[in-house]
Design an enzyme around this catalytic site. Sequence first.
Site, PDB file in Angstrom:
ATOM      1  N   ASP A   1      -5.326   1.352   9.036  1.00 44.42           N
ATOM      2  CA  ASP A   1      -5.616  -0.075   8.995  1.00 44.42           C
ATOM      3  C   ASP A   1      -5.365  -0.780  10.316  1.00 44.42           C
ATOM      4  O   ASP A   1      -4.473  -0.426  11.069  1.00 44.42           O
ATOM      5  CB  ASP A   1      -4.794  -0.727   7.886  1.00 44.42           C
ATOM      6  CG  ASP A   1      -5.254  -0.259   6.515  1.00 44.42           C
ATOM      7  OD1 ASP A   1      -6.449  -0.393   6.254  1.00 44.42           O
ATOM      8  OD2 ASP A   1      -4.440   0.260   5.741  1.00 44.42           O
TER       9      ASP A   1
ATOM     10  N   GLU B   1     -10.338  -4.285  -5.177  1.00 46.98           N
ATOM     11  CA  GLU B   1      -9.476  -3.202  -4.680  1.00 46.98           C
ATOM     12  C   GLU B   1      -8.116  -3.787  -4.367  1.00 46.98           C
ATOM     13  O   GLU B   1      -7.993  -4.662  -3.507  1.00 46.98           O
ATOM     14  CB  GLU B   1     -10.033  -2.630  -3.367  1.00 46.98           C
ATOM     15  CG  GLU B   1     -11.128  -1.615  -3.537  1.00 46.98           C
ATOM     16  CD  GLU B   1     -11.660  -1.145  -2.177  1.00 46.98           C
ATOM     17  OE1 GLU B   1     -10.861  -0.985  -1.229  1.00 46.98           O
ATOM     18  OE2 GLU B   1     -12.877  -0.958  -2.073  1.00 46.98           O
TER      19      GLU B   1
END
Length: 259
Positions: free
Chosen positions: A59, A48
């Site tokens: 995040d 990814e």
Amino acid sequence: MQMNRIHKLFETKKERVLSIYFTAGFPALEDTMPIMEAAQAGGADIIEIGVPYSDPVADGPTIQDSNMIALENGISLRKIFEQLRGFRAKIHIPVVMMGYLNPIMQYGMEAFCQKCKEVGVDGLILPDLPMQQYLDDYKELFEQYGLVNTFLISPQTSEKRIREIDENTSGFIYMVSSHSITGAKAGITEEQIAYFERVKAMNLKNPRLIGFGISDSETFTTASNYSNGAIIGSAFIKTIKDSKNLSEDIQSYIQSVIN
């Protein structure tokens, strides 16, 4: 939709699938290809590639930090596509691009999908793309360019919603293990196990990968007991951040997780 590498992978491998996430242009601008090659050599099943963004809301600090460094290094979508040109000569495993809508919309969604197909990207994970918008505006476009779209579910996602996502997915479902931000946590809690079991019992048609908080052999194995495998991001970013020998460190880290 034509069979792509993601479908082929899950047809041949049903368990302990390892997806490795890293931020493009980190730790150094030109590290994208060397990291991909080392991840594949180490035994990763999916790569990814994170598209850095200045406001990565989902995040945690590790990935936010890698985003900032990559942007300071001068990474951009244009640059990422330059780096990926011809990568299929060396990388045969599925490659997914993960990013927020903003930079992709600025690039142009169709131009982005076209470029993904051109270089050999198999799928997309766009955490802030609402399902309805995907169905209304982008589903045909993604299919036209052979891109598998992956949705995220979390412990808060209702059964109805999970079934809708399963219905509208053609690759795998990204199971976020907790409702917090990304980052390697200490072990997996009872509460998370209950959620994994609940989703497993739903007998969804799509394979599932568990992400957020997976960092080592133990958490990878636990996650794999309740799904088809797991995604490692923050712990991998930490491994490469201070690495003096990327290829060696990446391969030994991945080996330590899967063996």
